[in-house]
Design a protein around this motif. Structure first.
Motif, PDB file in Angstrom:
ATOM      1  N   LEU A 165       0.750  -1.271  -0.030  1.00 26.65           N
ATOM      2  CA  LEU A 165      -0.079  -0.035  -0.143  1.00 26.65           C
ATOM      3  C   LEU A 165       0.930   1.301  -0.230  1.00 26.65           C
ATOM      4  O   LEU A 165       0.414   2.330  -0.672  1.00 26.65           O
ATOM      5  N   CYS A 170       4.496   0.370  -4.156  1.00 26.96           N
ATOM      6  CA  CYS A 170       3.782   0.866  -5.613  1.00 26.96           C
ATOM      7  C   CYS A 170       4.742   0.797  -6.607  1.00 26.96           C
ATOM      8  O   CYS A 170       4.587   0.329  -7.795  1.00 26.96           O
ATOM      9  N   HIS A 181      -1.318  -6.757  -5.515  1.00 25.24           N
ATOM     10  CA  HIS A 181      -2.392  -6.784  -4.665  1.00 25.24           C
ATOM     11  C   HIS A 181      -2.414  -5.409  -3.999  1.00 25.24           C
ATOM     12  O   HIS A 181      -1.678  -5.243  -3.061  1.00 25.24           O
ATOM     13  N   ILE A 182      -3.550  -4.778  -4.213  1.00 20.33           N
ATOM     14  CA  ILE A 182      -3.842  -3.361  -3.417  1.00 20.33           C
ATOM     15  C   ILE A 182      -4.344  -4.031  -2.152  1.00 20.33           C
ATOM     16  O   ILE A 182      -5.500  -4.640  -2.137  1.00 20.33           O
ATOM     17  N   HIS A 183      -4.182  -3.757  -0.966  1.00 15.72           N
ATOM     18  CA  HIS A 183      -4.736  -4.121   0.275  1.00 15.72           C
ATOM     19  C   HIS A 183      -6.360  -3.869   0.120  1.00 15.72           C
ATOM     20  O   HIS A 183      -6.788  -2.904  -0.301  1.00 15.72           O
ATOM     21  N   HIS A 186      -8.617   0.087   1.325  1.00 17.09           N
ATOM     22  CA  HIS A 186      -8.347   1.108   0.558  1.00 17.09           C
ATOM     23  C   HIS A 186      -9.491   1.798   0.208  1.00 17.09           C
ATOM     24  O   HIS A 186     -10.733   1.855   0.463  1.00 17.09           O
ATOM     25  N   ILE A 191      -6.256   5.000  -3.875  1.00 14.50           N
ATOM     26  CA  ILE A 191      -5.607   4.243  -5.297  1.00 14.50           C
ATOM     27  C   ILE A 191      -5.179   5.430  -5.968  1.00 14.50           C
ATOM     28  O   ILE A 191      -4.170   5.371  -6.823  1.00 14.50           O
ATOM     29  N   VAL A 195      -1.422   5.148  -5.006  1.00 16.31           N
ATOM     30  CA  VAL A 195      -1.125   3.892  -5.563  1.00 16.31           C
ATOM     31  C   VAL A 195      -0.745   3.970  -7.040  1.00 16.31           C
ATOM     32  O   VAL A 195       0.544   3.692  -7.367  1.00 16.31           O
ATOM     33  N   LEU A 215      -3.727  -4.765 -11.703  1.00 17.56           N
ATOM     34  CA  LEU A 215      -3.976  -4.343 -10.327  1.00 17.56           C
ATOM     35  C   LEU A 215      -5.154  -5.051  -9.686  1.00 17.56           C
ATOM     36  O   LEU A 215      -6.232  -5.161 -10.584  1.00 17.56           O
ATOM     37  N   SER A 217      -7.401  -6.377  -6.445  1.00 14.97           N
ATOM     38  CA  SER A 217      -7.818  -6.126  -5.027  1.00 14.97           C
ATOM     39  C   SER A 217      -9.179  -6.762  -4.640  1.00 14.97           C
ATOM     40  O   SER A 217      -9.653  -7.526  -5.405  1.00 14.97           O
TER      41      SER A 217
END
Length: 337
Positions: A165, A170, A181-183, A186, A191, A195, A215, A217
């Motif tokens: 994150l 990033c 993997h975006i937490h 969020h 983002i 991000v 991307l 998530s």
């Protein structure tokens, strides 16, 4: 936008039926996480009973395992799945590395960068006969004999996703990984403002294009057939968001909306074990920002409106449960595409 699903069961005896079920429902990828159980064993079982759905870790904790160990595991899962495996790695936080995994904590970003480079070098040795030779600050590799080298794969090498994150992770995703993997904790604002600019900076550093890094998530979804069901679904989401928001690592996600002080208050309650009190600090306004809320019929369009053009792979934080309404989920999955 691809729609993915999490591994709800880690019981190796029930994974075959679960994996076949989510593949039949139309999900694109089945992700296994490292929480109460090993993340790789369930995917080894799933690989033998499925043929189309992708299989990946979201995530496996990187540093308790050496690059060689991860290279071997990913290689074997890629072969077993005929090219459908994705190695998803995350650093976890200092406390868990040191106090749960007995793993020394060193600069996580640079160390993960080096790990990825070495894993790919090992694969190059196995696949193309490259000479082993890697000398880094954290890892070294100079020995590989035919006795320990697996046969080349007859499919592409595994993809590597990383999780994170903060700005460094990033940028690292843009520079080196196949996906990010975006937490789950969020907001689209975070983002877009933190991000994406940093992912794009990483891409620019090495001349890569945006389509070269997916991307991914997971969305907190508060859904039901009617108002009462939706209201009941809010409580577990409040609880989970409060857990994540109590971690100082994620304070930036709150600060983006002027709620940084909430992180500090949640952290204090977590230290006292006041879990119920933590959930009470997550307001309806916060739920609107960090979750998607609506009837099952409304959810697909709400997800597209929120994440379309931003996220490439999306999952629901609550995975499909065996025995649930299959037709409802099948329609929902199809409508989300």
């Amino acid at each position: 936008m691809k729609l993915d699903v999490g591994m709800l069961t880690h019981d190796l005896r029930t994974i075959p039926s679960y994996a076949r079920k989510v593949e039949a429902l139309g999900y694109d990828c089945l992700w296994s996480s490292e929480t109460q159980h090993d993340p790789f064993l369930p995917l080894a079982v799933a690989a033998t009973v499925t043929s189309e759905i992708k299989l990946g870790t979201a995530i496996a904790v990187a540093f308790p395992r050496s690059p060689m160990v991860l290279a071997h595991i990913a290689w074997d899962l890629q072969k077993a799945s005929a090219g459908r495996f994705i190695l998803g790695l995350g650093t976890q936080v200092k406390g868990h590395n040191e106090r749960r995994y007995s793993t020394p904590w060193m600069a996580p970003g640079p160390r993960l960068r080096e790990m990825i480079l070495l894993i790919r070098h090992i694969w190059d040795v196995w696949q193309h006969g490259a000479r082993p030779g890697f000398e880094g600050k954290y890892y070294k590799f100079s020995l590989m004999t035919p006795f320990f080298s697996p046969a080349p794969l007859d499919c592409p090498l595994p993809q590597i996703y990383i999780a994170g994150l903060n700005p460094y992770m990033c940028r690292l995703a843009g520079e080196l990984s196949d996906g990010f993997h975006i937490h789950p904790f969020h907001s689209v604002k975070y983002i877009n403002e933190t991000v994406l600019p940093n992912v794009e900076a990483g891409l620019a550093k090495v001349g890569r294009k945006r389509e070269q890094v997916a991307l991914a998530s997971t969305a907190f979804v508060i859904a039901g057939r009617n108002h009462d069901e939706i209201e009941r679904a809010k409580a577990p989401v409040r609880q989970q968001i409060s857990f994540y928001a109590s971690t100082r690592t994620y304070i930036g996600v709150l600060e983006a909306h002027g709620w940084g002080e909430t992180c500090l208050r949640l952290n204090e309650k977590a230290a006292k074990g006041d879990w119920a009190g933590m959930a009470s600090l997550i307001t309806d306004e916060m739920l609107e920002v960090y979750a998607v809320e609506g009837t099952y019929d409304d959810i697909p369009e709400l997800l597209k409106k929120k994440y379309g053009g931003v996220i490439d792979r999306l999952g629901f934080y609550a995975a499909v449960r065996p025995g649930a309404d299959d037709e409802l989920w099948r329609r929902l999955i199809a409508a989300c595409r």
